[in-house]
Design an enzyme around this catalytic site. Structure first.
Site, mmCIF file in Angstrom:
data_model
loop_
_atom_site.group_PDB
_atom_site.id
_atom_site.type_symbol
_atom_site.label_atom_id
_atom_site.label_comp_id
_atom_site.label_asym_id
_atom_site.label_seq_id
_atom_site.Cartn_x
_atom_site.Cartn_y
_atom_site.Cartn_z
ATOM 1 N N HIS A 143 0.816 -1.213 0.000
ATOM 2 C CA HIS A 143 0.000 0.000 0.000
ATOM 3 C C HIS A 143 0.852 1.267 0.000
ATOM 4 O O HIS A 143 1.953 1.291 0.557
ATOM 5 C CB HIS A 143 -0.930 0.006 1.208
ATOM 6 C CG HIS A 143 -1.987 -1.057 1.153
ATOM 7 N ND1 HIS A 143 -3.128 -0.924 0.395
ATOM 8 C CD2 HIS A 143 -2.066 -2.278 1.745
ATOM 9 C CE1 HIS A 143 -3.876 -2.010 0.540
ATOM 10 N NE2 HIS A 143 -3.257 -2.850 1.349
ATOM 11 N N SER A 200 -4.401 -4.958 8.242
ATOM 12 C CA SER A 200 -4.031 -4.189 7.054
ATOM 13 C C SER A 200 -3.665 -2.753 7.445
ATOM 14 O O SER A 200 -4.376 -2.136 8.252
ATOM 15 C CB SER A 200 -5.192 -4.153 6.063
ATOM 16 O OG SER A 200 -4.875 -3.417 4.916
ATOM 17 N N CYS A 218 1.544 -26.277 -16.358
ATOM 18 C CA CYS A 218 0.866 -24.975 -16.369
ATOM 19 C C CYS A 218 1.816 -23.840 -16.002
ATOM 20 O O CYS A 218 1.813 -22.783 -16.625
ATOM 21 C CB CYS A 218 -0.312 -24.985 -15.398
ATOM 22 S SG CYS A 218 -1.619 -26.162 -15.782
ATOM 23 N N CYS A 221 0.086 -32.339 -12.066
ATOM 24 C CA CYS A 221 1.407 -32.361 -11.425
ATOM 25 C C CYS A 221 1.391 -32.893 -9.999
ATOM 26 O O CYS A 221 2.439 -33.289 -9.474
ATOM 27 C CB CYS A 221 2.041 -30.967 -11.450
ATOM 28 S SG CYS A 221 1.187 -29.739 -10.423
#
Length: 480
Positions: free
Chosen positions: A49, A335, A397, A437
């Site tokens: 942020h 946060s 992938c 996988c």
């Protein structure tokens, strides 16, 4: 006897461990799970942020801006995955523009640079796929994205290389004060130390109460996300926020460090601190809110949903302090805890010095940690049948090779689950979600460690069932 015990191997605890590993002291991390980064440090947006959302004068505001400025150097040293992207906070009305002006003033007061309020036309020049209904946005150059679990892993690996000890599967059950030392009791034994740093996230109030410090409570808040295949990443380049609400920064749309589109989180107050389930009603609300910002994402390209629990607290700010019990520090933050974590670690070192701990710098501190994931260009040709470990493709992938997985198993942290390998190498994070996988990873882990395949677990005991969540998400998308 340790000089410092850190309780919790999330991003804050791991930052503190790495910072303390620069000094000639004995440090140990106690972690209740079977790997590091198994709580909110794993299941979050990975946003670094800018520092404009937090009220000036708070510890959040101070440490977010300081932490943000440390990420570039940390990435150069630790190779965990970080890039500066910039961010936009969107306003769809004149009333919401007033909220942007508040954020802008907060940012100026907090020392944030590179900000401006721009109109909708400028927004769409930056981000052409965003809604035509956007009237204004706050642009901040200094925001970015990182891989949060790789950050925590890299910090811990580097701390261990510099002498810190890690004790996994050790849940703290009690703490006793014995003369000038502490005795930390876990489900597996006892540890003595001069100082304790309580960085146990959603359980930090419970740990604090073990020593008689009862001045805060944790309010667990769950946030759910949906992550998409990489071919949806063309939709946004920056971190896209909406105007914050009383519950948090709102639904965002972003690309992850590795290029997946990500939307979420919501904010639900919960009673179960281990509740990382996702539900249809919440996911529908997230999709609807995200489409207000950008409507072009293809729900058929959704890979999975996930959730994390954020440890908000009754003090409504970060807690980084030595308590009334000398030598016992409480360190907790929601946060922007990820962004602030490097600065929190620096502050903890200062508190320990002021408390009387002698900290003499090492001359041989090793700051560099090489990456696990090898960067591959478009011409990389792997082969699932190759006998060359550098070309032997385990995960098609994400183009993960045998060499990368073996490397992940030899970094100092014991790794015995497919989820732990996934966090380090991305094997299993692609379109097939490990269907191809998974058995190959399990076989390679067992052979490398010399153990039986049934000893290689899918996930830690507290993780939710991935395949059930994927099925629930796919069912939900049938009518969206």
């Amino acid at each position: 006897m340790y000089d410092v015990i850190i309780i919790g191997a999330g991003v804050i605890g791991s930052n503190i461990a790495r910072e303390l590993s620069k000094y000639k002291i004995n440090v140990c991390i106690l972690e209740k799970e079977d790997d590091v980064s198994c709580g909110s440090s794993k299941a979050n947006s990975g946003i670094v942020h800018g520092g404009y959302s937090d009220e000036p004068g708070t510890l959040k505001a101070e440490l977010c801006v300081k932490g943000n400025k440390m990420f570039k150097q940390l990435e150069e040293e630790l190779n965990f995955g970080y890039r500066e992207t910039g961010s936009l906070v969107l306003a769809f009305s004149e009333e919401e523009k007033e909220n942007l002006e508040v954020l802008y003033r907060n940012g100026i007061a907090n020392g944030v640079g590179g900000m401006e309020i721009i109109d909708g036309d400028e927004v769409r020049k930056m981000e052409p796929y965003l809604s035509k209904e956007i009237k204004w946005a706050l642009y901040c150059k200094d925001s970015g994205v990182c891989s949060p679990y790789e950050f925590t892993i890299a910090l811990t690996e580097n701390a261990l290389e510099n002498g810190v000890k890690l004790e996994l599967n050790n849940q703290v059950t009690d703490i006793k004060l014995s003369e000038s030392n502490f005795k930390v009791i876990t489900n597996r034994g006892e540890f003595e130390t001069k100082y304790i740093i309580n960085a146990s996230g959603a359980y930090s109030d419970k740990v604090s109460k073990m020593i008689g410090v009862n001045d805060f409570d944790i309010i667990p808040r769950k946030g759910e996300y949906i992550i998409f295949n990489k071919d949806q990443s063309y939709l946004v380049n920056k971190v896209i926020f909406q105007v914050p609400t009383k519950n948090g920064k709102g639904i965002l749309v972003t690309t992850t460090y590795h290029g997946n589109l990500l939307i979420g989180p919501d904010a639900q107050q919960v009673t179960d601190r281990d509740d990382v389930s996702t539900d249809e009603e919440s996911l529908r609300a997230i999709i609807e809110a995200a489409r207000k910002s950008v409507d072009g994402f293809d729900m058929k390209k959704a890979l999975t949903s996930f959730a994390g629990v954020r440890p908000t607290n009754t003090k409504k700010d970060f807690i980084v302090e030595e308590t009334g019990v000398k030598g016992f520090l409480n360190v907790t933050g929601d946060s922007p805890g990820l962004t602030s974590s490097p600065a929190i670690a620096k502050k903890v070192v200062t508190i320990l010095k002021d408390s009387g701990l002698t900290l003499e710098e090492k001359e041989d501190f090793k700051s560099y940690r090489k990456p696990i994931i090898a960067k591959k260009d478009e011409n990389f040709k792997g082969d699932i049948n190759s006998e060359d470990p550098n070309k032997h493709m385990i995960c098609r992938c994400e183009k993960v090779t045998e060499t990368e997985i073996v490397d992940a198993l030899n970094r100092g942290i014991e790794v015995r689950s497919l989820d732990a390998i996934k966090r380090r190498t991305r094997a299993g994070m692609g379109m097939c979600q490990g269907a191809f996988c998974g058995p190959r990873v399990r076989d390679l882990v067992a052979k490398t460690l010399g153990i039986n395949e049934n000893e290689v677990k899918q996930r830690g005991d507290k993780s939710s069932e991935l395949h059930n969540r994927v099925k629930g998400l796919k069912d939900l998308m049938e009518d969206i």
